[in-house]
Design an enzyme around this catalytic site. Structure first.
Site, PDB file in Angstrom:
ATOM      1  N   LYS A  81      43.121  34.873  51.089  1.00  0.00           N
ATOM      2  CA  LYS A  81      44.041  35.918  50.661  1.00  0.00           C
ATOM      3  C   LYS A  81      44.910  36.321  51.843  1.00  0.00           C
ATOM      4  O   LYS A  81      44.423  36.437  52.980  1.00  0.00           O
ATOM      5  CB  LYS A  81      43.245  37.122  50.146  1.00  0.00           C
ATOM      6  CG  LYS A  81      44.084  38.270  49.590  1.00  0.00           C
ATOM      7  CD  LYS A  81      43.194  39.379  49.054  1.00  0.00           C
ATOM      8  CE  LYS A  81      43.987  40.530  48.463  1.00  0.00           C
ATOM      9  NZ  LYS A  81      43.115  41.591  47.913  1.00  0.00           N
ATOM     10  N   SER A 156      43.868  42.993  43.229  1.00  0.00           N
ATOM     11  CA  SER A 156      45.000  42.483  43.996  1.00  0.00           C
ATOM     12  C   SER A 156      44.809  41.041  44.472  1.00  0.00           C
ATOM     13  O   SER A 156      45.742  40.409  44.942  1.00  0.00           O
ATOM     14  CB  SER A 156      45.234  43.385  45.213  1.00  0.00           C
ATOM     15  OG  SER A 156      44.096  43.370  46.071  1.00  0.00           O
ATOM     16  N   SER A 180      39.208  44.447  43.465  1.00  0.00           N
ATOM     17  CA  SER A 180      40.223  43.416  43.653  1.00  0.00           C
ATOM     18  C   SER A 180      39.693  42.004  43.826  1.00  0.00           C
ATOM     19  O   SER A 180      40.471  41.054  43.864  1.00  0.00           O
ATOM     20  CB  SER A 180      41.111  43.766  44.863  1.00  0.00           C
ATOM     21  OG  SER A 180      41.927  44.864  44.561  1.00  0.00           O
TER      22      SER A 180
END
Length: 488
Positions: A81, A156, A180
């Site tokens: 990420k 996210s 997330s």
């Protein structure tokens, strides 16, 4: 018909690498080829360096051929990420504010992955500064759900979940501040784990809300997640919130924990707003555990109703503080229109931050301001303690809690962007674990009639990841949900 290389589980890749029937260069090239084929539709990545990934793979193959393998992750592609520092690679956090920033150092998680020999493959898209539940807040581009390209992948860590589901990587890393990792894992049909707060170092993780953030592994199976967690967990002196306690062999520990378990069903997680198909899939999972000899216990977490409000006071307050460093002076976006120091600060932040980030900064600044601190932030911290106490009382009666991960399957792009509250409620079942610092795991437990994945959430006691993994693995091995693949 055999599984394509790009859809192999990480444990299968590891076994083939050890047996010499697969090379790291072959599996890395397979995910590169797959990414080239589907990425224009999925849009999971913000950055890719194929030459660098292949060079890492060849180095891994050379180690293995000389008998110097670094372990089970050596040569396995892992994608990150875009919120974790990785030396020499972009670190954008999905924001215009950091669009041109290149990290000068490795986060602890990345350093541990390098030490394990993992092939670091690309940077994954995310909601800007991890603020969102749909990956529509990224300043780069929205990411699509591989099961339905018109729908969101969650957030996210939407890029992390979508890349796995689409076969663009073998393992991924996300971060979880209010769900997330778990919510996108549920919406994309993969496995995601938020470890206990302090279990994985946050050094080099760009901060959103420091008392809530946690790095989490994502994989196609529970075994994959256990493998990745073992590589990144452990104490780190550079993170003051890191807990100094031994890291178990998760793969072995979860096999030793055979149950049966006492399973808690918190009634507050099965009320209004829960999609009927999600409810039915979760109830079938409850029936499975009952058939396995587990005792099903109804429990109550009475302060759950305050969790969303509490979370959005604490998280935004901490975000307001953490994001003050992006001022156009030291690094990040610097406005070319400014006249003077104060205007530079104002213009740089106005241009660099997106609407959702601005909304949360403003809210966080408000609840910390003079005259409102006691009424909002201090009171939210007290309610946070009540929420944690609810969990601790429940765990006196049960081994873990079973809930839906998300109240709804993946919704369509744009469906909730005009209604921030509706978007915030997408995390209603996940945020309490962050407030209480507990481990939580999401795994696939079914599909809707229109073919969208449904996630099952298990919540455990602090540092009880082995039991969560064991219980999740028991369910997974009796079902094939995690083996299904989207058609792209």
């Amino acid at each position: 018909m055999s599984e394509p290389l790009h859809f192999l589980a990480a444990t299968d890749v590891s076994a083939r690498l050890a047996a010499g029937t697969l090379t790291s260069e072959q599996i890395t090239q397979a995910v590169i080829d797959r990414t080239r084929a589907v990425e224009d539709r999925v849009q999971a990545f913000t950055h890719r360096d194929e030459a660098d990934a292949l060079a890492q793979a060849r180095a891994s193959d050379a180690r293995r051929s000389s008998g110097a393998s670094l372990g089970p992750l050596d040569g396995v592609p892992v994608s990150l990420k875009d919120v974790l520092a990785c030396a020499g690679q972009p670190l954008t956090c999905g924001s215009r504010m950091l669009a041109n920033f290149v990290s000068p150092y490795d986060s602890t998680v990345v350093a541990r992955l390098r030490a394990a020999g993992a092939v670091l493959w690309g940077r994954l898209n995310m909601d800007e500064f991890a603020m969102g539940s749909s990956t529509e807040n990224s300043a780069m581009h929205p990411t699509a759900n591989p099961w339905d390209l018109e729908r969101i992948p969650g957030g996210s860590s939407g890029g992390s979940a979508a890349a796995l589901a689409a076969g663009e990587s073998i393992l991924t890393i996300g971060s979880d501040t209010g769900g997330s990792v778990r919510q996108p894992a549920a919406l994309c049909g993969v496995v995601g784990l938020k470890p206990t707060y302090g279990r994985v170092s946050r050094f080099g993780l760009v901060a959103y809300a420091s008392s809530l953030d946690q790095v989490g592994p994502m994989g196609r199976s529970v075994d994959d997640v256990a493998l990745l967690l073992g590589a990144v967990a452990g104490h780190d002196e550079r993170d003051s919130t890191s807990v100094d306690r031994p890291v178990p062999d998760y793969a072995a520990a979860m096999r030793e924990n055979v149950g049966p378990w006492r399973v808690g069903l918190p009634r507050e997680y099965f009320g209004d707003g829960l999609n009927p198909e999600v409810r039915a899939s979760v109830e079938r999972a409850v029936a499975f555990y009952r058939e396995q000899g587990c005792e099903i216990v109804d429990v109550s977490l009475p302060n759950t109703g305050y969790a969303v409000a509490t979370y959005y006071i604490i998280a935004t307050a901490e975000a307001s503080s953490n994001l003050a460093r992006y001022d156009g002076v030291r690094y990040g976006h610097r406005s070319a229109k400014a006249n003077g120091a104060i205007d530079l600060y104002f213009q740089s932040r106005a241009e660099g931050f997106g609407e959702e980030v601005k909304r949360r900064i403003i809210l966080g600044t408000y609840v910390l301001s003079s005259g409102y601190y006691d009424a909002y932030y201090l009171r939210a911290q007290k309610v946070r303690t009540l929420i944690r106490n609810d969990f601790m009382r429940a765990f006196e009666r049960v081994d873990f809690l079973l809930t839906p991960t998300s109240p709804v399957p993946a919704f369509k792009k744009g469906e909730r962007t005009a209604d921030p509250l509706a978007m915030y409620l997408a995390d209603i079942y996940t945020i309490s674990a962050n407030l209480a610092g507990l481990p939580g795991l999401s795994l696939p437990c079914g599909f809707t009639e229109c073919g969208l994945p449904i996630g099952l959430q298990l919540l455990g006691k602090p540092f009880d990841e082995p039991r969560l993994l064991a219980a999740a693995r028991r369910y997974e091995q009796a079902h094939d949900w995690h083996l299904r693949r989207p058609t792209l």
